[in-house]
Enzyme design. Structure first.
Site, PDB file in Angstrom:
ATOM      1  N   GLY A  88       0.655  -1.022   0.415  1.00 27.59           N
ATOM      2  CA  GLY A  88       0.091   0.436   0.255  1.00 27.59           C
ATOM      3  C   GLY A  88       0.890   1.183  -0.383  1.00 27.59           C
ATOM      4  O   GLY A  88       2.348   1.189  -0.287  1.00 27.59           O
ATOM      5  N   ARG A  89       0.208   2.269   0.462  1.00 29.27           N
ATOM      6  CA  ARG A  89       0.805   3.353   0.454  1.00 29.27           C
ATOM      7  C   ARG A  89       1.895   3.502   1.960  1.00 29.27           C
ATOM      8  O   ARG A  89       2.796   4.629   1.578  1.00 29.27           O
ATOM      9  CB  ARG A  89       0.190   4.961   0.212  1.00 29.27           C
ATOM     10  CG  ARG A  89       0.188   4.974  -1.015  1.00 29.27           C
ATOM     11  CD  ARG A  89      -0.621   6.661  -1.330  1.00 29.27           C
ATOM     12  NE  ARG A  89      -1.939   6.926  -0.786  1.00 29.27           N
ATOM     13  CZ  ARG A  89      -2.331   7.590  -0.471  1.00 29.27           C
ATOM     14  NH1 ARG A  89      -1.687   8.501   0.401  1.00 29.27           N
ATOM     15  NH2 ARG A  89      -3.436   7.836   0.525  1.00 29.27           N
ATOM     16  N   GLU A  92       5.945   3.874   2.192  1.00 27.80           N
ATOM     17  CA  GLU A  92       6.651   4.455   1.855  1.00 27.80           C
ATOM     18  C   GLU A  92       7.221   6.071   3.193  1.00 27.80           C
ATOM     19  O   GLU A  92       7.982   6.398   2.415  1.00 27.80           O
ATOM     20  CB  GLU A  92       6.344   5.618   0.262  1.00 27.80           C
ATOM     21  CG  GLU A  92       5.420   6.300   0.889  1.00 27.80           C
ATOM     22  CD  GLU A  92       4.543   6.700  -0.195  1.00 27.80           C
ATOM     23  OE1 GLU A  92       3.865   8.270  -0.299  1.00 27.80           O
ATOM     24  OE2 GLU A  92       4.145   7.014  -1.277  1.00 27.80           O
ATOM     25  N   CYS A 118       4.412  -6.347  -2.642  1.00 25.14           N
ATOM     26  CA  CYS A 118       4.131  -4.902  -2.692  1.00 25.14           C
ATOM     27  C   CYS A 118       4.593  -3.920  -2.436  1.00 25.14           C
ATOM     28  O   CYS A 118       6.194  -4.555  -2.935  1.00 25.14           O
ATOM     29  CB  CYS A 118       2.499  -4.558  -2.750  1.00 25.14           C
ATOM     30  SG  CYS A 118       1.740  -3.306  -3.568  1.00 25.14           S
ATOM     31  N   HIS A 119       4.175  -3.284  -2.051  1.00 24.83           N
ATOM     32  CA  HIS A 119       5.529  -1.721  -1.736  1.00 24.83           C
ATOM     33  C   HIS A 119       6.124  -2.011  -0.366  1.00 24.83           C
ATOM     34  O   HIS A 119       6.940  -1.794   0.372  1.00 24.83           O
ATOM     35  CB  HIS A 119       4.550  -0.597  -1.465  1.00 24.83           C
ATOM     36  CG  HIS A 119       3.692  -0.456  -2.748  1.00 24.83           C
ATOM     37  ND1 HIS A 119       2.937  -0.528  -3.678  1.00 24.83           N
ATOM     38  CD2 HIS A 119       4.991   0.670  -3.936  1.00 24.83           C
ATOM     39  CE1 HIS A 119       3.287  -0.675  -4.823  1.00 24.83           C
ATOM     40  NE2 HIS A 119       3.913   0.858  -5.100  1.00 24.83           N
ATOM     41  N   TYR A 138       6.064  -5.184  -5.427  1.00 22.38           N
ATOM     42  CA  TYR A 138       5.334  -4.692  -6.612  1.00 22.38           C
ATOM     43  C   TYR A 138       6.208  -3.756  -8.037  1.00 22.38           C
ATOM     44  O   TYR A 138       6.720  -3.287  -7.492  1.00 22.38           O
ATOM     45  CB  TYR A 138       4.586  -3.420  -6.215  1.00 22.38           C
ATOM     46  CG  TYR A 138       3.044  -2.910  -7.167  1.00 22.38           C
ATOM     47  CD1 TYR A 138       2.168  -3.670  -8.102  1.00 22.38           C
ATOM     48  CD2 TYR A 138       3.376  -1.660  -7.937  1.00 22.38           C
ATOM     49  CE1 TYR A 138       1.403  -2.741  -9.086  1.00 22.38           C
ATOM     50  CE2 TYR A 138       2.712  -1.090  -8.621  1.00 22.38           C
ATOM     51  CZ  TYR A 138       1.359  -1.635  -8.958  1.00 22.38           C
ATOM     52  OH  TYR A 138       0.781  -1.654 -10.052  1.00 22.38           O
TER      53      TYR A 138
END
Length: 196
Positions: A88-89, A92, A118-119, A138
């Site tokens: 997801g976000r 980051e 993923c991330h 990802y």
């Protein structure tokens, strides 16, 4: 006896990547603690749903509120048998927290099972633990993880203590490989009807 697992969360963690492994790992007998920096047991994080509809990147929609069940400030990584890092976000910005990076480093230094999706590998790259691994992520994160020293492959992969997948559609294989790494044994016996 199940393993005691730590799961990293943050606002706009990917909904399926948080909810599904959190529930699946508990369903087979593991204890899972979901934590987020600056939040406590009982607080919630907002999730995001990343959908793949044939565009050049994913579509993001608001997901659910996910309730944390432990406090990161109280966590000692040495008390845990494994780590789960969803995407997801959230990754980051989670990678900017020293306590997150130190936690990740513990699991790699102790060679404990880690599952990242993923991330999520953005956090592993920031922690400096990917050198020499074969892994996936990802696809848009590929350049980041390769710069951190790994070789990237286009499939769910287990290398040493690390299991990686590209996104939530990989859940069946990714979770199965993580369960194997944890040494989880599942009784596949068939239920017996009450009148048998």
């Amino acid at each position: 006896m199940g393993a005691k697992l730590l799961m990293l969360a943050g606002d706009f963690v990917e909904d399926y990547e948080m909810m599904v492994p959190f529930q699946a790992l508990q369903a087979v007998g593991h204890e899972v603690h979901a934590v987020c920096p600056e939040k406590e047991d009982g607080d919630t994080v907002k999730t995001a749903i990343h959908d793949f509809r044939g565009d050049q990147t994913y579509l993001e929609e608001r997901g659910h509120d996910f309730a944390l069940n432990a406090t990161m400030a109280d966590v000692d990584p040495a008390d845990y048998d494994g780590l789960v890092v969803p995407g997801g976000r959230a990754p980051e910005y989670l990678r900017t927290y020293d306590e997150v990076l130190e936690t990740v480093r513990h699991f790699f230094e102790a060679e404990k099972p880690v599952a990242a999706l993923c991330h999520g590998p953005q956090i592993l790259a920031a922690a400096g633990v990917l050198d020499g691994y074969e892994m996936t992520s990802y696809p848009a994160v590929r350049a980041e993880v390769e710069a951190a020293g790994c070789s990237w492959v286009d499939e769910v992969t287990t290398d040493g203590n690390l299991v990686t997948g590209q996104a939530w559609p990989d859940h069946p294989e990714w979770i199965a490989q993580y369960l194997d790494l944890l040494g989880t044994e599942i009784d596949h016996g068939k239920p017996v009807a009450a009148d048998d």
